[in-house]
Design an enzyme around this catalytic site. Sequence first.
Site, PDB file in Angstrom:
ATOM      1  N   CYS A 124     -14.653  -6.317 -40.531  1.00  0.00           N
ATOM      2  CA  CYS A 124     -15.012  -6.728 -39.131  1.00  0.00           C
ATOM      3  C   CYS A 124     -16.098  -7.318 -38.957  1.00  0.00           C
ATOM      4  CB  CYS A 124     -14.924  -5.469 -38.292  1.00  0.00           C
ATOM      5  SG  CYS A 124     -15.250  -5.737 -36.634  1.00  0.00           S
ATOM      6  N   CYS A 178     -18.108  -4.591 -36.411  1.00  0.00           N
ATOM      7  CA  CYS A 178     -18.833  -3.186 -36.762  1.00  0.00           C
ATOM      8  C   CYS A 178     -18.911  -2.925 -38.179  1.00  0.00           C
ATOM      9  CB  CYS A 178     -17.548  -2.278 -36.086  1.00  0.00           C
ATOM     10  SG  CYS A 178     -15.887  -1.868 -36.829  1.00  0.00           S
ATOM     11  N   CYS A 191     -13.363  -0.203 -32.606  1.00  0.00           N
ATOM     12  CA  CYS A 191     -14.460  -0.990 -33.225  1.00  0.00           C
ATOM     13  C   CYS A 191     -15.831  -0.922 -32.203  1.00  0.00           C
ATOM     14  CB  CYS A 191     -14.214  -2.528 -32.779  1.00  0.00           C
ATOM     15  SG  CYS A 191     -15.346  -3.666 -33.502  1.00  0.00           S
ATOM     16  N   CYS A 238     -12.218  -6.342 -35.705  1.00  0.00           N
ATOM     17  CA  CYS A 238     -11.157  -5.232 -35.508  1.00  0.00           C
ATOM     18  C   CYS A 238     -10.150  -5.713 -34.409  1.00  0.00           C
ATOM     19  CB  CYS A 238     -11.609  -3.966 -35.021  1.00  0.00           C
ATOM     20  SG  CYS A 238     -12.420  -3.225 -36.485  1.00  0.00           S
ATOM     21  N   GLY A 263      15.389   7.684 -34.870  1.00  0.00           N
ATOM     22  CA  GLY A 263      15.751   6.283 -35.420  1.00  0.00           C
ATOM     23  C   GLY A 263      17.047   5.629 -34.789  1.00  0.00           C
TER      24      GLY A 263
END
Lengths: 227, 265, 287
Positions: free
Chosen positions: C239, C242, C270, C264, C31
């Site tokens: 979606c 899909c 997808c 997607c 980080g």
Amino acid sequence: MIEIDGLSKTFTLHNQGGAVIEVMRGAALRVAPGECVALTGASGAGKSTLMRMIYGNYRAAAGRIEIDGLDVARASPREILALRRRTLGYVSQFLRVVPRVPTVDVVAEPCRAVGLDAEAARERARALLARLNIPERLWALSPTTFSGGEQQRVNIARGFAHEYPALLLDEPTASLDAANRAVVLALIEQAKARGAAVVGIFHDAAARVQVCDREIDVSAFSPGAAA
Amino acid sequence: MNAPAPVVASDAPLLRVRGLEKRYGARIGCAAVSFDLWPGEVMGIVGESGSGKSTLLGCLAGHMAPDAGEVLFDVGGVLRDTARMAEAERRRLARTDWAFVHQHAHEGLRMGVSAGGNVGERLMAVGARHYGDIRAQALDWLGRVEIAADRIDDRPTAFSGGMRQRLQIARNLVTGPRLVFMDEPTGGLDVSVQARLLDLLRGLVREMGLSAIIVTHDLAVVRLLADRLMVMKDGLVVEQGLTDQVLDDPQHAYTQLLVASVLQV
Amino acid sequence: MTATDYNFAYLDEQTKRMIRRTILKALAIPGYQAPFASREMPMPYGWGTGGVQVTAAVLTPEDRLKVIDQGADDTTNAVSIRRFFARTAGVATTEATTEATVIQTRHRIPETPLTEGQILVYQVPIPEPLRFLEPRETETRKMHSLEEYGLMHVKLYEDIARHGAIATAYAYPVKVEGRYVMDPSPIPKFDNPKLCSPAIQLFGAGREQRIYALPPHCSVVSLDFEDHPFEPSKADAACGLCGATDSYLDEVITDDEGGRMFLCSDTDYCAGRQAAGHRGAAQEDAA
């Protein structure tokens, strides 16, 4: 309660060629609890100067000002602040307050400073304001807009709000009508009765006679007097 | 038995400054400054521009490092030299036990953040993580500084000068600090607004038992707010004592000049 | 195909070594924004110069590279970066998340869970999460070093005060290993839970000259309030192609009459679902 010995005061005016003006020499005073002593003497004799020195407002050049065991002439600011908070009250001729603060809070302030809760302090303030005949509709207003006499009474109410063991009064009855003058004199009598040591300046001779046990002529302490 | 003896709160100063000095090259910022500040006391520092009062305040508040001397602050009953402690610790003090009120409110506020966010920041900085609580405390504080509750989501850019200054005070006092540094807190405000602010500050100081150090050139302000007064000239303290004593019976030539130069205060 | 006039993966070895050292440092302090001497790249800032340098430093000839932009393998930015490394490093490329060893991304984490051994490289525009409220770099660095993160919550507070909920939808700040607050680059907050991953995640900011990293399985917590907990939100739809309801969706305008559909954003995911026989509403309408 108040013991003063060998007290002197000089002013050094640095911006006027360093002139040193001696205004008081060898002042002595004793005030017992329950006693009221009047400072007398011609205008300029040093009544107010002496009173201001007792309050710690003016510095002493030499001598001792003992109040309830504390030598104000030598005490630290912190000690004087504590003394003023608990022990030594002062009613001056001028009202100095933060603008906008309601009169009732101005008067309650000294009680708040010694730890009284807000409502109890206000209750005490209201009682004094009523007694000094300040109209109730003014209590919520700042005293800065009041007349001279009203301001003077607010000042007195504030000075008597907390039951100081020692009190300094600078012309407490000036600019008051007969009724209010009587109230103030009664307040002084009451303070004496509960054991307060009082030092006052009164131009009002009748008032002086009524409440004071003794008179001290401060002219005797002027350097020229050559006691 | 060698542990430092526990000190009775009222007998211990909150802040003890000894021989504080700050130089800018050969020039003195401030020097030989020593004083004690006790809990609940308000001390004023006066002097003209360039007298070193702002430098002194900066050194006391940890904004700049002094070249010599000690700034001892009561941390858990022990006096610690804040000028020499680790920066992390000093900054922690700065956001918990200390507060700093700037003359220009925009220096002490986040102008792009709402009033509520400004007040809440110190709470969040010390770990507050409950939005509802933070907001409730922010509202409480806005009320105390007399800012209407419906302004909580407005940014300070939409506030007047006096409101901004009050918001800055709320933002600083929300974590219940013990010592507040104020740099000309009423400077640049209208007289009526100043009065309101003075009243507010005085009330908060008494209510919260705050100690405060106020730098100003306004003798009327110190007369009303400060218990004690320190007069500075050319980086040195020329006189200090009870406020009314210093103003009514000034001993030093400079103080006499200062008092004589001002209209009746 | 390989342009032999270039060193492998475009950057010279000294530069790669310098970047690798920075990456190792970044991995060692999860980080933390490690500074590095960012090079000029043959593309403008904002087009992924930081990500490209990190990718160049970690690529080996055996790697298989995938590049996505907003989840898609076939957008300009993704195509040109993929082609760049195909030319300068000669590495194999792929669009399949599962086949890739190194994935460079802009604004998304693939839907298919990453695995150990994979490296995800983010292109980062502004690495400093505190920048929004504190413009001074000296001050933000100090705030990181002293862990003074109250300001981060001020930003979330402002969101709730203004919108009634935390409206930050992307670049949602996280705290890493209980220490550093980090900007996860502008990924949707839907992707934040995926930051806890078995893969190595590297973040490169070219213009700002910073690299930071998440080692595998490190703790990444999205900042929030007790009474306004973090929510990884997405469009409430399936979606159109899909039928997936668990993936992050893009909204696509289909005509001038307000017609629209959700797709997607992860094209590989997808396509994989469609190949497996899943069908969305749009496909059914067409059929």
